[in-house]
Design a protein around this motif. Structure first.
Motif, short mmCIF file in Angstrom:
data_model
loop_
_atom_site.label_atom_id
_atom_site.label_comp_id
_atom_site.label_asym_id
_atom_site.label_seq_id
_atom_site.Cartn_x
_atom_site.Cartn_y
_atom_site.Cartn_z
N UNK A 1 0.85 -1.30 -0.06
CA UNK A 1 -0.09 -0.05 -0.15
C UNK A 1 0.90 1.29 0.09
N UNK A 2 0.31 2.16 -0.61
CA UNK A 2 1.20 3.53 -0.90
C UNK A 2 1.45 4.32 0.45
N UNK A 3 0.60 4.17 1.62
CA UNK A 3 0.54 4.91 2.82
C UNK A 3 1.68 4.25 3.67
N UNK A 4 2.12 2.57 3.36
CA UNK A 4 3.19 2.27 4.00
C UNK A 4 4.63 2.95 3.71
N UNK A 5 4.72 3.43 2.49
CA UNK A 5 5.79 4.24 2.25
C UNK A 5 5.64 5.86 2.40
N UNK A 6 4.55 6.32 2.17
CA UNK A 6 4.36 7.59 2.38
C UNK A 6 4.37 8.27 3.79
N UNK A 7 4.03 7.29 4.44
CA UNK A 7 3.78 7.82 5.94
C UNK A 7 5.37 8.11 6.60
N UNK A 8 6.25 7.59 5.83
CA UNK A 8 7.76 8.13 6.57
C UNK A 8 8.00 9.44 5.88
N UNK A 9 7.33 9.94 4.87
CA UNK A 9 7.81 11.37 4.14
C UNK A 9 7.14 12.35 4.65
N UNK A 10 6.14 12.47 5.51
CA UNK A 10 5.37 13.65 6.00
C UNK A 10 6.14 14.80 6.39
N UNK A 11 7.52 14.54 6.89
CA UNK A 11 8.24 15.86 7.28
C UNK A 11 9.09 16.29 6.15
N UNK A 12 9.17 15.65 4.84
CA UNK A 12 10.19 16.21 3.96
C UNK A 12 10.10 17.67 3.57
N UNK A 13 8.96 18.16 3.68
CA UNK A 13 8.70 19.42 3.14
C UNK A 13 8.80 20.47 4.56
N UNK A 14 9.13 19.96 5.68
CA UNK A 14 9.23 20.64 6.82
C UNK A 14 9.56 22.21 6.64
N UNK A 15 8.68 23.23 7.11
CA UNK A 15 9.24 24.62 6.86
C UNK A 15 8.85 25.26 5.79
N UNK A 16 8.50 24.57 4.91
CA UNK A 16 8.22 25.02 3.18
C UNK A 16 6.85 25.61 3.23
N UNK A 17 6.64 26.68 2.27
CA UNK A 17 5.07 26.82 2.04
C UNK A 17 4.64 25.60 1.27
N UNK A 18 3.41 25.27 1.96
CA UNK A 18 2.70 24.09 1.12
C UNK A 18 2.77 22.79 1.85
N UNK A 19 3.72 22.81 3.24
CA UNK A 19 4.10 21.70 3.87
C UNK A 19 2.60 20.89 4.46
N UNK A 20 1.89 22.03 4.72
CA UNK A 20 0.68 21.48 5.52
C UNK A 20 -0.17 20.70 4.37
N UNK A 21 -0.43 21.26 3.23
CA UNK A 21 -1.01 20.50 2.10
C UNK A 21 -0.48 19.38 1.76
N UNK A 22 0.92 19.37 1.77
CA UNK A 22 1.86 18.15 1.39
C UNK A 22 1.42 17.07 2.33
N UNK A 23 1.51 17.24 3.73
CA UNK A 23 1.25 16.16 4.66
C UNK A 23 -0.40 15.85 4.46
N UNK A 24 -1.39 16.74 4.39
CA UNK A 24 -2.51 16.34 4.42
C UNK A 24 -2.91 15.51 3.37
N UNK A 25 -2.23 15.68 1.94
CA UNK A 25 -2.64 14.75 0.94
C UNK A 25 -2.08 13.37 1.08
N UNK A 26 -0.82 13.47 1.64
CA UNK A 26 -0.32 12.20 1.81
C UNK A 26 -0.78 11.11 2.97
#
Length: 339
Positions: free
Chosen positions: A282-307
């Motif tokens: 499942x995709x979520x098994x991999x994307x759960x580790x990526x939630x902080x990748x955009x930390x501090x950048x504009x759009x980081x919250x949307x990035x986390x929400x979509x994933x």
């Protein structure tokens, strides 16, 4: 002849429920040089459990170490042999985990009270495998004197043939603190770890605990006081803000290549994700580790929400990752246009 030592200037800590094979492959997309560690796996689980599920990993992860839990030398030797046969580059013994389950099983941090047993375990592992065998420990537990307990543990294992130690520079309080509190509450004693290296210069000593950035990692590797630590291990910082790993090969290893930014890391991770999706992961098994990748950048919250929301949907594929990345690009474009 002893096995060749790995370059340990940066390693990523073994973290239960976090550093699974998907997390490690993702971290490898950011750094080609850091030494990666599995979650702790108990020796009986390795011997009797589903080995492919527990130990399987992708070749992209090298160099990668297997961390074992246990206190029975015979079991640990057998588990180490199995791990080495799977292709792990190092076998590490956990002498630092403070969880209740670990205490009831007589392994993890409680082994700081039994340095000779640790040495017996390590002697058995060393005899069983041809790859490096290492120890990750605390500086002590409960009311132990850290200077005495740390040196006793290290010296006993060194006599058994261990040359590499990763020291979490905190005590573990097995009575009165939860495992979560044990990651933050006991005070750090970095000076004791540096003293260990000063007094045992022939040993490889890496430092772990509370290191929150590459700036701090560089400071620990600084030898201005005459002590040259061999490595730094990052834990939660690497997990919650993984983009910092994209600078590690240049800053800590001296590589000449460009840093890996967050978008480049997604592209590098993409073939791995595609292969796992084709296997039914499942995709979520991999994307759960990526939630902080955009930390501090504009759009980081949307990035986390979509994933978080869309990756769990049946049939979710790489288009979810693309949409999350595009949310950051669009937010950054709006910011630049407004500047």
């Amino acid at each position: 002849m002893p096995p060749a030592l790995l370059d340990r200037r940066l390693s990523i800590a073994p973290m239960m429920d976090w550093t699974d094979r998907h997390c490690r492959a993702f971290h490898r997309a950011l750094t080609g040089r850091a030494l990666l560690y599995t979650e702790m796996v108990t020796a009986p689980a390795v011997i009797h459990g589903d080995r492919e599920r527990l130990l399987g990993f992708d070749a992209v992860e090298h160099p990668v170490a297997l961390q074992l839990g246990g206190s029975d030398p015979v079991q640990l030797a057998e588990a180490a042999r199995i791990g080495a046969a799977f292709g792990y580059d190092e076998i590490n013994l956990n002498v630092g985990c403070p969880s209740d389950r670990v205490q009831s099983g007589r392994f993890g941090a409680c082994l700081m009270r039994e340095p000779e047993l640790v040495a017996d375990c390590m002697a058995a592992i060393i005899e069983a495998v041809d790859v490096p065998a290492t120890v990750k420990c605390r500086i002590g537990v409960d009311d132990q004197d850290p200077a005495e307990s740390l040196f006793a543990t290290v010296d006993a294992s060194a006599r058994a043939g261990v040359s590499t130690f990763i020291i979490h520079a905190r005590k573990a309080w097995l009575k009165g603190l939860s495992p979560k509190e044990n990651r933050d509450v006991p005070p750090l004693d970095y000076a004791l770890v540096r003293r260990l290296k000063r007094e045992r210069p022939h040993l490889s000593i890496s430092i772990n605990g509370g290191i929150a950035s590459l700036d701090e990692a560089e400071a620990h590797l600084d030898s201005a006081d005459g002590v040259q630590l061999d490595g730094v291990m990052l834990g939660r910082a690497a997990y919650h803000e993984p983009a910092i790993l994209g600078q590690a090969d240049r800053r800590l290893f001296g590589d000449a290549g460009p840093d890996i930014d967050a978008f480049a890391a997604l592209e590098r991770y993409r073939p791995y994700m595609a292969a796992r999706l084709a296997e039914g992961v499942g995709l979520a098994s991999m994307t759960r580790h990526m939630l902080g990748l955009m930390h501090g950048r504009p759009g980081a919250r949307a990035f986390r929400r979509i994933l978080t929301v869309d990756a769990i949907r049946p049939g979710a594929g790489l288009e979810v990752v693309d949409r999350a990345a595009d949310a950051v690009r669009e937010a950054e474009s709006r910011r630049d246009d407004a500047a």
